[in-house]
Design a protein around this motif. Structure first.
Motif, PDB file in Angstrom:
ATOM      1  N   ARG A   1       0.879  -1.184   0.000  1.00  0.00           N
ATOM      2  CA  ARG A   1       0.000   0.000   0.000  1.00  0.00           C
ATOM      3  C   ARG A   1       0.908   1.223   0.000  1.00  0.00           C
ATOM      4  O   ARG A   1       2.128   1.089   0.116  1.00  0.00           O
ATOM      5  CB  ARG A   1      -0.893   0.016   1.244  1.00  0.00           C
ATOM      6  CG  ARG A   1      -2.083  -0.906   1.126  1.00  0.00           C
ATOM      7  CD  ARG A   1      -3.290  -0.196   0.542  1.00  0.00           C
ATOM      8  NE  ARG A   1      -4.217  -1.122  -0.103  1.00  0.00           N
ATOM      9  CZ  ARG A   1      -5.344  -0.736  -0.687  1.00  0.00           C
ATOM     10  NH1 ARG A   1      -5.683   0.542  -0.713  1.00  0.00           N
ATOM     11  NH2 ARG A   1      -6.128  -1.594  -1.286  1.00  0.00           N
ATOM     12  N   TYR A   2       0.355   2.389  -0.034  1.00  0.00           N
ATOM     13  CA  TYR A   2       1.126   3.646  -0.015  1.00  0.00           C
ATOM     14  C   TYR A   2       2.156   3.645  -1.157  1.00  0.00           C
ATOM     15  O   TYR A   2       1.832   3.242  -2.258  1.00  0.00           O
ATOM     16  CB  TYR A   2       1.793   3.855   1.365  1.00  0.00           C
ATOM     17  CG  TYR A   2       0.876   3.551   2.525  1.00  0.00           C
ATOM     18  CD1 TYR A   2      -0.293   4.291   2.706  1.00  0.00           C
ATOM     19  CD2 TYR A   2       1.137   2.511   3.410  1.00  0.00           C
ATOM     20  CE1 TYR A   2      -1.157   4.004   3.767  1.00  0.00           C
ATOM     21  CE2 TYR A   2       0.269   2.223   4.469  1.00  0.00           C
ATOM     22  CZ  TYR A   2      -0.867   2.975   4.632  1.00  0.00           C
ATOM     23  OH  TYR A   2      -1.712   2.693   5.661  1.00  0.00           O
TER      24      TYR A   2
ATOM     25  N   THR B   1      -3.850   1.223  -6.232  1.00  0.00           N
ATOM     26  CA  THR B   1      -3.599   1.748  -4.887  1.00  0.00           C
ATOM     27  C   THR B   1      -3.097   0.670  -3.926  1.00  0.00           C
ATOM     28  O   THR B   1      -2.547   0.988  -2.883  1.00  0.00           O
ATOM     29  CB  THR B   1      -4.876   2.375  -4.298  1.00  0.00           C
ATOM     30  OG1 THR B   1      -5.946   1.481  -4.516  1.00  0.00           O
ATOM     31  CG2 THR B   1      -5.189   3.700  -4.925  1.00  0.00           C
ATOM     32  N   GLY B   2      -3.296  -0.594  -4.267  1.00  0.00           N
ATOM     33  CA  GLY B   2      -2.850  -1.641  -3.358  1.00  0.00           C
ATOM     34  C   GLY B   2      -2.676  -2.966  -4.083  1.00  0.00           C
ATOM     35  O   GLY B   2      -3.104  -3.138  -5.228  1.00  0.00           O
TER      36      GLY B   2
END
Ligand code: SAM
Length: 215
Positions: free
Chosen positions: A113-114, A138-139
């Motif tokens: 993530r991030y 996004t993930g």
């Protein structure tokens, strides 16, 4: 085949799994999918799993400790499974890769993530890095599910009609090509007719037509 998925959103895919063919395969015990909550392993008093990047820059990076400890727990349960990190910088996932991975006893899938994970986790824990396409999501949860889905279709007994997996696009049966067009009832729909050859019952001719239509 047992899939252990490491994520900070262990319930993100619950409804997809309940409504998809993968649920049936789990019930038939052809596959088992276990989600591991990375956050539950965080030793931070606020259960943090991310921090600012050394060297500066935008975005947060997943800290190594929670992933490392979560990975240890997953590995204890799935000892012979290789660890795969889902990342846009990995090797592009395709049918050949799905076939190779379908032979493994299990897989441990790490979802980032991030901005992604601390590089040391890649060095310490990851055997292979896979991307599902040249774009950024996004993930890693959707990529993990794509991989599980594509592999499950290839497992013995997974599909009702096994022929359908063997004659899918990219398979040896189709010489690696993409499949021919399908038609079903009715014979005519919105002015468009089923190609007459498919109604002849002449299987040699039908097969030749289908071969010609492969892409
Ligand atoms: N900063 C990373 C980069 O530029 O390569 C992108 C990070 S992305 C926003 C967050 C996470 O989503 C990644 O760590 C990865 O697990 C997952 N992800 C995003 N796109 C992906 C893709 N195409 N294939 C596999 N995983 C992907």
């Amino acid at each position: 085949m047992v899939f252990d998925v490491l994520t900070i959103f262990p319930h993100l895919l619950d409804s997809y799994l309940e409504d998809s063919i993968l649920w049936r395969e789990q019930k038939k015990k052809i596959i088992k999918i276990r989600f591991h909550d990375i956050r539950a392993y965080s030793k931070d008093k606020h259960k943090k799993v991310d921090d600012t990047p050394y060297g500066g820059g935008a975005g947060m990076v997943m800290t190594p400790q929670p992933i490392f400890d979560c990975m240890k727990a997953a590995k204890r349960k799935n000892r012979r499974a290789p660890v795969i990190y889902l990342t846009p910088t990995g090797k592009l996932f395709d049918y050949k890769m799905a076939k190779r991975l379908a032979k493994k006893p299990g897989l441990i899938l790490l979802c980032g993530r991030y901005e992604g994970i601390d590089e040391r986790i890649r060095k310490l824990c990851v055997d292979e890095e896979i991307s599902i396409g040249n774009y950024v999501l996004t993930g890693g949860e959707l990529p993990a599910m794509v991989i599980i889905d594509a592999i499950t279709r290839l497992l013995p007994g997974a599909l009702g009609d096994e022929r359908s997996a063997h004659e899918d696009s990219f398979t040896e049966a189709l010489n690696g090509k993409k499949e021919y067009p399908h038609y079903t009832k009715p014979r005519e729909f919105q002015g468009l007719k089923v190609p007459p050859i498919l109604l002849t019952g002449d299987h040699a001719k039908i097969n030749a037509w289908r071969k010609k239509k492969l892409k």
